[in-house]
Design an enzyme around this catalytic site. Structure first.
Site, PDB file in Angstrom:
ATOM      1  N   ASP A   1      28.685  16.786  14.134  1.00  0.00           N
ATOM      2  CA  ASP A   1      27.830  18.015  14.924  1.00  0.00           C
ATOM      3  C   ASP A   1      26.478  17.698  14.256  1.00  0.00           C
ATOM      4  O   ASP A   1      25.989  18.559  13.648  1.00  0.00           O
ATOM      5  CB  ASP A   1      28.741  18.455  14.534  1.00  0.00           C
ATOM      6  CG  ASP A   1      28.371  20.052  14.792  1.00  0.00           C
ATOM      7  OD1 ASP A   1      27.923  20.229  15.995  1.00  0.00           O
ATOM      8  OD2 ASP A   1      28.401  20.940  13.849  1.00  0.00           O
TER       9      ASP A   1
ATOM     10  N   LYS B   1      24.008  18.309  17.050  1.00  0.00           N
ATOM     11  CA  LYS B   1      23.744  19.884  17.790  1.00  0.00           C
ATOM     12  C   LYS B   1      22.386  18.935  18.650  1.00  0.00           C
ATOM     13  O   LYS B   1      20.823  20.144  18.310  1.00  0.00           O
ATOM     14  CB  LYS B   1      23.334  21.431  17.447  1.00  0.00           C
ATOM     15  CG  LYS B   1      24.787  22.043  16.856  1.00  0.00           C
ATOM     16  CD  LYS B   1      24.294  22.678  16.127  1.00  0.00           C
ATOM     17  CE  LYS B   1      25.758  23.900  15.665  1.00  0.00           C
ATOM     18  NZ  LYS B   1      26.564  22.876  14.913  1.00  0.00           N
TER      19      LYS B   1
ATOM     20  N   LYS C   1      34.465  16.600  10.578  1.00  0.00           N
ATOM     21  CA  LYS C   1      33.076  16.821  11.142  1.00  0.00           C
ATOM     22  C   LYS C   1      32.073  16.784  10.197  1.00  0.00           C
ATOM     23  O   LYS C   1      31.689  17.394   9.297  1.00  0.00           O
ATOM     24  CB  LYS C   1      33.376  18.758  11.840  1.00  0.00           C
ATOM     25  CG  LYS C   1      31.294  18.616  12.003  1.00  0.00           C
ATOM     26  CD  LYS C   1      31.744  20.761  12.509  1.00  0.00           C
ATOM     27  CE  LYS C   1      31.115  20.733  11.720  1.00  0.00           C
ATOM     28  NZ  LYS C   1      30.595  20.970  11.541  1.00  0.00           N
TER      29      LYS C   1
ATOM     30  N   ARG D   1      35.326  25.675   5.332  1.00  0.00           N
ATOM     31  CA  ARG D   1      35.561  26.187   3.363  1.00  0.00           C
ATOM     32  C   ARG D   1      37.306  26.503   3.027  1.00  0.00           C
ATOM     33  O   ARG D   1      37.905  26.294   2.190  1.00  0.00           O
ATOM     34  CB  ARG D   1      34.500  27.330   3.010  1.00  0.00           C
ATOM     35  CG  ARG D   1      33.858  27.174   3.561  1.00  0.00           C
ATOM     36  CD  ARG D   1      32.713  27.938   2.979  1.00  0.00           C
ATOM     37  NE  ARG D   1      32.258  28.760   4.884  1.00  0.00           N
ATOM     38  CZ  ARG D   1      32.233  29.661   4.681  1.00  0.00           C
ATOM     39  NH1 ARG D   1      30.818  29.804   3.792  1.00  0.00           N
ATOM     40  NH2 ARG D   1      31.222  29.874   6.202  1.00  0.00           N
TER      41      ARG D   1
ATOM     42  N   THR E   1      28.599  30.506  16.732  1.00  0.00           N
ATOM     43  CA  THR E   1      29.552  31.100  16.572  1.00  0.00           C
ATOM     44  C   THR E   1      29.295  32.316  15.418  1.00  0.00           C
ATOM     45  O   THR E   1      29.764  34.026  15.495  1.00  0.00           O
ATOM     46  CB  THR E   1      30.450  31.213  15.632  1.00  0.00           C
ATOM     47  OG1 THR E   1      30.855  30.563  14.291  1.00  0.00           O
ATOM     48  CG2 THR E   1      31.643  31.115  17.009  1.00  0.00           C
TER      49      THR E   1
ATOM     50  N   ASP F   1      16.457  19.252  22.944  1.00  0.00           N
ATOM     51  CA  ASP F   1      14.283  18.243  22.647  1.00  0.00           C
ATOM     52  C   ASP F   1      14.394  18.237  23.920  1.00  0.00           C
ATOM     53  O   ASP F   1      15.879  18.102  25.184  1.00  0.00           O
ATOM     54  CB  ASP F   1      14.544  17.238  21.729  1.00  0.00           C
ATOM     55  CG  ASP F   1      13.459  17.186  21.296  1.00  0.00           C
ATOM     56  OD1 ASP F   1      12.201  17.135  22.184  1.00  0.00           O
ATOM     57  OD2 ASP F   1      12.960  17.205  20.350  1.00  0.00           O
TER      58      ASP F   1
END
Length: 235
Positions: free
Chosen positions: A60, A62, A33, A215, A123, A65
């Site tokens: 990713d 997002k 990603k 992570r 999230t 607009d």
């Protein structure tokens, strides 16, 4: 779509990525990603390079607009041969449809049209933030379902959602839709800035189509071992 585990490359530059990739395994078996930080630094050049090497790329960014701008942005991103891209469902049905149309129009002959995934609520958004800052009177689960339904009707292929919401989404929207879940943390690891989280095993049980893990893999002492363990648990 196979039960993919996307490794979130939350790095500042290509050099840091180059240090990690050999530790993850074969490119054809590795899902990555790429988010805003890395894309804004290294741009489409890095995405093309990794795609040509055989990595499966979840881009990713997002998009959010006006529909015309999103259409042309999606048309350009479709040329990168990525597996999927993201938009914000909060942008509305016209914007979502424009993104899908842009992906179709921009995909070169012989390549698969990238999947369009709509972000419902991040999230990091809690129930209190939803109510007090977004002024949304719906409970979180109902808000997520509403956004997912809008995305599905507008032509999206799936949604980004919390693993805790997948079961409810599947029951109301169906199984012919992708449910990709960040907020995945193996047992006994820190939640960091995520508030709605689950383990890989729980995500599997809830019915997630794919998961995103950062992570716990990238900062592990042995990233390949951590990656393989999470893939095994999820599958």
């Amino acid at each position: 779509m196979e039960k993919a585990v996307f490794v979130a490359l939350d790095y500042a530059n290509e050099q840091e990525v180059a240090q990690l990739l050999p530790k993850l395994g074969a490119a054809q078996e590795t899902y990555l990603k790429i988010g805003m930080e890395l894309f804004y630094h290294s741009g489409s050049t890095l995405v093309k390079k990794l795609s040509e090497q055989g990595y499966h790329i979840f881009l990713d960014l997002k998009l959010h607009d006006i529909p015309n701008t999103v259409y042309h942005a999606a048309k350009q991103l479709a040329k990168l041969n990525v597996f999927c891209i993201t938009i914000h469902a909060l942008g509305g049905s016209e914007m979502i449809k424009a993104a899908k149309d842009g992906l179709i129009a921009g995909t070169p002959a012989g390549q698969s049209v990238p999947k369009l995934l709509a972000v419902t609520e991040l999230t990091s958004i809690s129930d209190s933030i939803l109510q007090d800052e977004q002024n949304c009177q719906l409970p979180m689960n109902e808000q997520v379902v509403s956004l997912a339904q809008t995305a599905q009707k507008a032509g999206a292929d799936g949604v980004i959602c919390s693993p805790l919401e997948v079961e409810n989404l599947r029951s109301q929207i169906g199984s012919d839709f992708l449910y990709v879940t960040p907020g995945i943390r193996p047992a006994q690891t820190s939640n960091g800035d995520q508030k709605r989280v689950a383990t890989p095993k729980e995500a599997k049980e809830y019915g997630a189509s794919a998961i995103v893990v950062g992570r716990p893999i990238t900062q592990a002492a042995n990233p390949q071992m951590a990656y393989q363990a999470i893939k095994k648990e999820f599958n």
